[in-house]
Design an enzyme around this catalytic site. Structure first.
Site, PDB file in Angstrom:
ATOM      1  N   ALA A   1      -7.015   2.382 -11.243  1.00 33.17           N
ATOM      2  CA  ALA A   1      -8.353   1.802 -11.100  1.00 33.17           C
ATOM      3  C   ALA A   1      -8.689   1.720  -9.620  1.00 33.17           C
ATOM      4  CB  ALA A   1      -8.372   0.412 -11.726  1.00 33.17           C
TER       5      ALA A   1
ATOM      6  N   GLU B   1       0.531  -2.247 -10.976  1.00 33.53           N
ATOM      7  CA  GLU B   1      -0.426  -3.368 -10.860  1.00 33.53           C
ATOM      8  C   GLU B   1       0.240  -4.645 -10.391  1.00 33.53           C
ATOM      9  OE1 GLU B   1      -0.185  -1.307 -13.433  1.00 33.53           O
ATOM     10  OE2 GLU B   1      -2.173  -0.642 -14.080  1.00 33.53           O
TER      11      GLU B   1
HETATM   12  N1  COA Z   1      -8.116   2.675  -5.544  1.00 36.47           N
HETATM   13  C1  COA Z   1      -8.883   2.973  -4.486  1.00 36.47           C
HETATM   14  N2  COA Z   1      -8.515   3.861  -3.531  1.00 36.47           N
HETATM   15  C2  COA Z   1      -7.317   4.443  -3.671  1.00 36.47           C
HETATM   16  C3  COA Z   1      -6.452   4.181  -4.745  1.00 36.47           C
HETATM   17  C4  COA Z   1      -6.908   3.244  -5.706  1.00 36.47           C
HETATM   18  N3  COA Z   1      -6.173   2.946  -6.782  1.00 36.47           N
HETATM   19  N4  COA Z   1      -5.336   4.902  -4.586  1.00 36.47           N
HETATM   20  C5  COA Z   1      -5.489   5.613  -3.460  1.00 36.47           C
HETATM   21  N5  COA Z   1      -6.674   5.349  -2.906  1.00 36.47           N
HETATM   22  C6  COA Z   1      -7.245   5.904  -1.656  1.00 36.47           C
HETATM   23  C7  COA Z   1      -6.593   5.322  -0.428  1.00 36.47           C
HETATM   24  O1  COA Z   1      -7.159   4.091  -0.091  1.00 36.47           O
HETATM   25  C8  COA Z   1      -6.881   6.409   0.587  1.00 36.47           C
HETATM   26  O2  COA Z   1      -8.224   6.308   0.966  1.00 36.47           O
HETATM   27  P1  COA Z   1      -8.615   6.451   2.543  1.00 36.47           P
HETATM   28  O3  COA Z   1      -8.136   7.824   2.929  1.00 36.47           O
HETATM   29  O4  COA Z   1     -10.120   6.320   2.549  1.00 36.47           O
HETATM   30  O5  COA Z   1      -7.893   5.367   3.254  1.00 36.47           O
HETATM   31  C9  COA Z   1      -6.766   7.676  -0.253  1.00 36.47           C
HETATM   32  O6  COA Z   1      -6.957   7.283  -1.606  1.00 36.47           O
HETATM   33  C10 COA Z   1      -5.412   8.351  -0.148  1.00 36.47           C
HETATM   34  O7  COA Z   1      -4.421   7.396  -0.502  1.00 36.47           O
HETATM   35  P2  COA Z   1      -3.155   7.065   0.450  1.00 36.47           P
HETATM   36  O8  COA Z   1      -2.664   5.714   0.074  1.00 36.47           O
HETATM   37  O9  COA Z   1      -3.518   7.292   1.865  1.00 36.47           O
HETATM   38  O10 COA Z   1      -2.168   8.220  -0.050  1.00 36.47           O
HETATM   39  P3  COA Z   1      -0.579   8.185  -0.036  1.00 36.47           P
HETATM   40  O11 COA Z   1      -0.156   9.564  -0.415  1.00 36.47           O
HETATM   41  O12 COA Z   1      -0.057   7.599   1.235  1.00 36.47           O
HETATM   42  O13 COA Z   1      -0.155   7.173  -1.218  1.00 36.47           O
HETATM   43  C11 COA Z   1      -0.254   6.231  -3.433  1.00 36.47           C
HETATM   44  C12 COA Z   1      -0.440   7.484  -2.554  1.00 36.47           C
HETATM   45  C13 COA Z   1      -0.701   6.595  -4.833  1.00 36.47           C
HETATM   46  C14 COA Z   1       1.217   5.828  -3.419  1.00 36.47           C
HETATM   47  C15 COA Z   1      -1.104   5.071  -2.865  1.00 36.47           C
HETATM   48  O14 COA Z   1      -2.407   5.556  -2.626  1.00 36.47           O
HETATM   49  C16 COA Z   1      -1.199   3.893  -3.777  1.00 36.47           C
HETATM   50  O15 COA Z   1      -0.267   3.143  -3.888  1.00 36.47           O
HETATM   51  N6  COA Z   1      -2.363   3.705  -4.444  1.00 36.47           N
HETATM   52  C17 COA Z   1      -2.621   2.598  -5.292  1.00 36.47           C
HETATM   53  C18 COA Z   1      -1.950   2.741  -6.637  1.00 36.47           C
HETATM   54  C19 COA Z   1      -2.187   1.513  -7.493  1.00 36.47           C
HETATM   55  O16 COA Z   1      -1.773   0.426  -7.147  1.00 36.47           O
HETATM   56  N7  COA Z   1      -2.844   1.710  -8.630  1.00 36.47           N
HETATM   57  C20 COA Z   1      -3.142   0.639  -9.542  1.00 36.47           C
HETATM   58  C21 COA Z   1      -4.479   0.086  -9.271  1.00 36.47           C
HETATM   59  S1  COA Z   1      -4.865  -1.285 -10.324  1.00 36.47           S
END
Ligand code: COA
Length: 257
Positions: free
Chosen positions: A65, A131
């Site tokens: 999300a 989450e």
């Molecule tokens: N919601 C909003 N934006 C998100 C997102 C999410 N769930 N997951 C990734 N993004 C965005 C990041 O903020 C970043 O945006 P930016 O470039 O404008 O700063 C972009 O996507 C790339 O993500 P980034 O974190 O830089 O990539 P990464 O390869 O270092 O890490 C993940 C990848 C998936 C490990 C990491 O993005 C992450 O932990 N995301 C959240 C996952 C999560 O908790 N999901 C459950 C949500 S309820």
């Protein structure tokens, strides 16, 4: 004009639905969920489409999300946003969906894959319900479908630690159907979808419906629907063709009716 959030490509009787928000790893904003629900419903209504392949591109299936859209929200905001209704529409279609997963399927992305019927994963794909690390918990099936898919012990660990399951472990746990080289994910998903698309379409949909329905209810209720759907397959032309072809020792020509 901004890029559409969801792209559609057609290959014979298959449709590839591609999530198209790569800069945010396909984070599932309400707009994204709405676009996905509308796309899936339109393909569901299209007689030419037998099987749908859901793909997120090379880096991520979906990273969950959209945290940006949730960070400052309260429960009433989330309730009024009613993404639940969008999820219901996504789960409500009655054609098979194959998830083609490269990169992360995290949070809602994992739940989205879990709501599909078959999952093909790349070797570096990862599945997680992270989450808990954000101070919330899964809210779109992550505590329920995951436990049914991989059992309560493994699901509990994923939900309480938020740590990911790598593709091979996901295969062993029964979460995914196939693990292939990353660059082969879409082709492998299309191949699997193609096999299902060749099968008699009505029986496919009735069998899928019985299986999914049963997973959400008691054994007896599931078996009741199974029997009703089983009887219904005898009213299809494809049943006559399938059994006739077997007895005549020839390849069946299914019409999807
Ligand atoms: N919601 C909003 N934006 C998100 C997102 C999410 N769930 N997951 C990734 N993004 C965005 C990041 O903020 C970043 O945006 P930016 O470039 O404008 O700063 C972009 O996507 C790339 O993500 P980034 O974190 O830089 O990539 P990464 O390869 O270092 O890490 C993940 C990848 C998936 C490990 C990491 O993005 C992450 O932990 N995301 C959240 C996952 C999560 O908790 N999901 C459950 C949500 S309820």
């Amino acid at each position: 004009m901004s890029e559409p959030l969801v792209l559609i490509e057609r290959k014979d009787s298959l449709a590839i639905v591609r999530l198209n928000r790569p800069d945010k790893l396909n984070a599932l904003s309400p707009d994204m969920l709405r676009a996905l629900a509308e796309t899936l419903e339109s393909l569901n209504a299209d007689e030419q489409v037998r099987v749908i392949v859901l793909y997120g591109g090379e880096r991520a299936f979906a990273a969950g999300a959209d945290i940006e859209a949730m960070a400052k929200a309260g429960p009433v905001d989330i309730y009024l946003r009613n993404t639940r209704a969008l999820w219901q529409r996504i789960w409500g279609i009655d054609k098979p969906v194959v998830a083609a997963v490269r990169g992360v399927a995290f949070g809602g992305g994992c739940e989205l894959a879990l709501g599909c019927d078959l999952i093909v994963a790349g070797q570096t794909a990862r599945f997680a319900q992270p989450e808990i690390k954000l101070g919330i918990m899964p809210g779109a099936g992550g505590t329920q479908r995951l436990a049914r898919a991989i059992g309560p012990a493994r699901a509990m660990e994923m939900v309480l630690t938020g740590e990911p399951l790598a593709a091979e472990a996901a295969l062993q746990a029964g979460l995914v159907n196939r693990v292939v080289a990353d660059e082969q994910v879409l082709d492998a998903a299309l191949e699997l979808a193609g096999v299902v698309a060749e099968r008699p379409a009505v029986a496919v949909r009735l069998a899928r419906q019985a299986l999914r329905y049963g997973l959400e209810r008691t054994l007896l209720e599931g078996m009741e629907l199974e029997r009703r759907n089983y009887l219904m397959t005898y009213d299809t032309q494809d049943q006559k063709e399938g059994m006739g072809a077997f007895l005549e020792k020839r390849k069946p020509e299914f019409r999807g009716k």
